[in-house]
Motif scaffolding. Structure first.
Motif, short mmCIF file in Angstrom:
data_model
loop_
_atom_site.label_atom_id
_atom_site.label_comp_id
_atom_site.label_asym_id
_atom_site.label_seq_id
_atom_site.Cartn_x
_atom_site.Cartn_y
_atom_site.Cartn_z
N ASP A 90 18.66 88.16 59.42
CA ASP A 90 18.96 89.57 59.19
C ASP A 90 17.70 90.43 59.40
O ASP A 90 16.59 89.91 59.56
CB ASP A 90 19.52 89.78 57.77
N TRP A 127 8.75 86.57 58.47
CA TRP A 127 10.20 86.79 58.40
C TRP A 127 10.90 85.92 59.43
O TRP A 127 10.82 86.16 60.63
CB TRP A 127 10.53 88.25 58.66
N LYS A 128 11.60 84.91 58.97
CA LYS A 128 12.36 84.04 59.87
C LYS A 128 13.85 84.16 59.63
O LYS A 128 14.63 83.46 60.26
CB LYS A 128 11.92 82.58 59.70
N ARG A 129 14.24 84.98 58.68
CA ARG A 129 15.67 85.15 58.41
C ARG A 129 16.35 85.86 59.57
O ARG A 129 15.72 86.66 60.27
CB ARG A 129 15.87 85.96 57.12
N GLN A 141 12.36 84.66 51.53
CA GLN A 141 13.66 84.03 51.28
C GLN A 141 14.50 84.82 50.28
O GLN A 141 15.73 84.83 50.36
CB GLN A 141 13.45 82.59 50.78
#
Lengths: 145, 603
Positions: free
Chosen positions: A132, A128-130, A48
């Motif tokens: 970008d 990683w779920k963001r 995050q």
């Protein structure tokens, strides 16, 4: 085929997957290691605020035919405030194209022919779920005859 | 009563068929008792698969449980074969192995146990079973009869067990429910619930009789223990093993392990009936729940040894297209099974029972009718005509689970290696270990992949593809093939699975019911129960193939002579074709959603 996921064996095994990394970190010492290895369960949380990766060393010189496992790299996560958040062990990497001076499969840098190329390390996809792109770090790889 | 009669007749009527087949030295499935090693060919044939599987699922492999020598032997066999075939090593340090960091715990012959000062003999009267906890020394603990293993309705309470040396009778050898996913086992670890006797100083099960000296030693040789986080030692002297030195930092997983370890009994022991009688001063037969015996004093001495007995086997066939050979089609199976242990049972009796039980399940939409199962009566007279003596068996060979997938990968590797023009993309073969212990090997591989995880365009997983007869599962037959998750992550991959099937000379009836979650009782959360799941979590499109859970699942009757080899070969040929098609075609696109996850497990 696995029986229903039973808590006990999974926990034993999960612990065993992380334990050697932790032990290795404890032995290596130094400011980076003192921040600790990032547990898989913490990857999403750290992602995050993750801003970039730092890899050490930033360049490697190897001879043709020489092998260096990627586990020798120290990859740390830097957050948006510039703080070191911990060390990655199960980082992702990008394939080096065929014909380049080095290869990176199987998870090992191998000198193929003289020249210079680049190895790209990435934040683990699993954590990683963001929306970008994942942070990357690059290692310059020089292969000598 | 009527149902009881019907089942008895059914078993009896099936026996002559076996007898006829036996006279030709082939069983009712057309398979011999043994197949000698022989050269295999590039084509994928029932004969080749038979040759491979009879070796891989032989008793000498001891059920191939992760952390045990049997798994080491099995993985050695696979690695030797891929080396012979000329595949490129893709494990650690230029080898075919990716070793998982494990320690094994082993009790030593310095272990002592006595009752009222009278010692019992190590590996003769009793054996300690390695577990998660480091047992405390036992000092004059009261022996108490705890009831029957696995049956909480016939056990003493947790409060009664606290601080005591609890003795249990073994559970009757009732097969686990296929509809529930089976029981499997942890190889010699008794099946009592862990928390009930968490405060007992030891739980000893009376199930050592009938085991050979070697089998008794093997109980103690093996179990996988964690490395770096020594087993919890709550107090006392404990063992002399452990790593010593600096304790590693404790993370949440380690804490979880410690918490769970606290739910286990301090020590797990197996006893002979004679030893149990010595503990109580009388036979255990007819003991009342809570009956007490003498006072036990014991010290269990152990060492922890580094182990290479947990390892994935990883190999590559490089692609032929310079621009695509850096991408991989991953083919997976698991090299491990659930080992051996427990009370040996008569193989033929168990097989007959399993067959009958499965018939009941099939007739009842895979829902277990316990009353009907309990009424099954096996006509042993007919069996004894074939086998005058009981053939005791405690090895769960795992011929179908997942010997069938592991040997399928070898056959596919041999077939692809023989192609003059290889597929464009590289083919990555991973024989995962520890699937039965919770998808351990695939978890480790996908967290520490030896090829870039983003370069894996699809993972095709094969686990249990050797059965699928009409007598095994609903809808079973020669054209049966279950496929799981092929559309979940990538519609492209799902369509390729279907289109390649249509091109087969005899297309399969692809069974997609396992994707439909709650609509039938055979669903069983299959999507999350094999190694493909860890690839899916990484965003790799997956397709999982299997031919269903059957009556011999995780039993000592999952043996090579019960495999349907023609069907098996058809499946392997199809998967070879699918692999080549994916290798040569456009990269399957993700659906753009997170990996699908079934909403819940059907009980």
């Amino acid at each position: 085929m696995n029986t229903h996921m039973r808590l006990v064996p999974i926990a034993f095994v999960a612990a065993s997957l992380f334990a050697p990394r932790l032990a290795a970190q404890g032995q290596s010492g130094g400011p980076v290691a003192s921040k600790g290895v990032i547990a898989e369960s913490d990857l999403l949380k750290i992602a995050q605020t993750a801003k970039s990766l730092r890899v050490e060393p930033t360049s490697l010189t190897i001879k043709v035919g020489q092998r260096v496992t990627l586990d020798t790299l120290t990859v740390t996560v830097i957050d948006s405030a510039g703080r070191v958040r911990g060390r990655l062990t199960g980082f992702d990497f990008v394939n080096i194209k065929p014909g380049e001076p080095a290869s990176v499969v199987p998870r090992t840098l191998t000198g193929v022919h003289a020249g210079t190329t680049e190895l790209v390390i990435r934040y683990p996809k699993l954590g990683w779920k963001r929306p970008d792109l994942r942070p990357e770090a690059k290692v310059r790889v020089m292969v000598t005859p | 009563m009527h149902r009881f009669f019907a089942r008895t007749i059914a078993v009896a009527s099936a026996i002559p068929g076996i007898a006829l087949a036996q006279s030709a030295k082939l069983n009712e499935y057309g398979n011999p008792a043994r197949v000698a090693p022989a050269p295999t060919a590039a084509s994928i044939t029932p004969r080749d698969l038979q040759i491979r599987l009879y070796q891989f699922a032989d008793d000498s492999m001891q059920g191939r449980q992760v952390g045990r020598v049997g798994n080491y032997k099995g993985t050695s066999m696979i690695a030797a074969e891929v080396k012979r075939l000329g595949l490129v090593p893709a494990g650690d340090n230029g080898t075919y192995f990716q070793v998982l960091a494990y320690h094994i715990k082993k009790y030593t012959d310095h272990s002592r146990l006595s009752v009222e000062g009278n010692p019992l003999r190590w590996e003769h009267d009793w054996v300690a079973v390695p577990g998660a906890r480091a047992p405390r020394p036992i000092d004059t603990a009261q022996v108490i009869f705890g009831g029957t293993e696995g049956d909480t309705t016939k056990q003493i309470s947790a409060a009664q067990a606290a601080g005591k040396f609890v003795v249990l009778l073994p559970a009757p050898p009732t097969p686990p429910g296929a509809g529930r996913g089976g029981g499997g086992g942890r190889g010699g670890f008794p099946g009592f619930g862990p928390s009930r006797f968490a405060d007992a100083v030891a739980v000893a099960t009376v199930n050592l009789d009938g085991l050979s000296s070697a089998a008794r030693q093997a109980i103690n040789t093996p179990t996988v223990a964690s490395q770096g986080a020594p087993a919890v030692n709550v107090g006392g002297r404990g063992g002399r093993g452990g790593r010593g030195g600096n304790a590693p930092p404790v993370d949440s997983v380690t804490q979880l392990k410690q918490t769970i370890a606290q739910l286990m009994p301090q020590a797990t022991i197996r006893l002979t009936r004679a030893a149990a009688a010595a503990l109580f001063g009388r036979s255990v037969d007819g003991l009342q729940l809570g009956a007490t015996g003498g006072k036990v004093t014991a010290s269990l001495d152990y060492v922890e040894l580094p182990s290479e007995w947990a390892r994935n086997v990883v190999a590559i066939i490089p692609g032929s297209d310079a621009s695509l050979k850096g991408e991989y089609v991953a083919l997976g199976a698991h090299n491990d099974h659930v080992g051996f242990g427990g009370t040996p049972v008569d193989h033929d009796s168990l097989k007959a029972f399993n067959n009958e039980r499965n018939k009941l399940l099939l007739a009842n939409n895979m829902i277990v009718d316990q009353a009907a199962v309990g009424a099954i009566h096996v006509n042993m007279d007919s069996i004894r005509k074939l086998h005058p003596k009981a053939r005791l068996d405690s090895i769960r060979n795992g011929a179908d689970d997942d010997g069938s997938g592991s040997m399928a990968l070898l056959e596919i590797a041999e077939a692809i290696q023989s192609m003059k023009v290889k597929p464009k993309r590289s083919t990555l073969f991973v024989w995962h270990t520890g699937e039965e212990a919770g998808l351990v090997g695939s978890r480790f591989f996908t967290r520490n992949p030896t090829v870039p995880i983003d370069s894996i365009v699809a993972q095709i997983n094969i686990d249990m593809i050797g059965r699928g007869r009409a007598g095994d599962i609903p809808g079973g037959g020669p054209d049966y093939l279950g496929v799981v998750g092929s559309y979940f992550d990538s519609k492209d991959l799902g369509e390729t699975v279907a289109s390649v099937n249509k091109k087969q000379s005899k297309p399969f009836h692809l069974d997609y019911r396992y994707d439909t979650t709650l609509t039938w009782s055979g669903y069983n959360n299959i999507y999350a129960r094999s190694d493909h799941y860890n690839y899916a979590l990484q965003g790799v499109p997956i397709a999982f193939f299997f031919t269903g859970l059957h009556g011999d699942y995780h039993q000592s009757t999952d043996e090579p002579q019960y495999i349907d080899y023609p069907h098996y070969a058809s499946v392997v040929n199809y998967i070879r074709d699918l692999s080549v098609e994916v290798s040569n075609g456009p990269r399957p696109r993700m659906n753009g959603t997170k990996p699908a996850k079934p909403p819940r497990v059907v009980p």
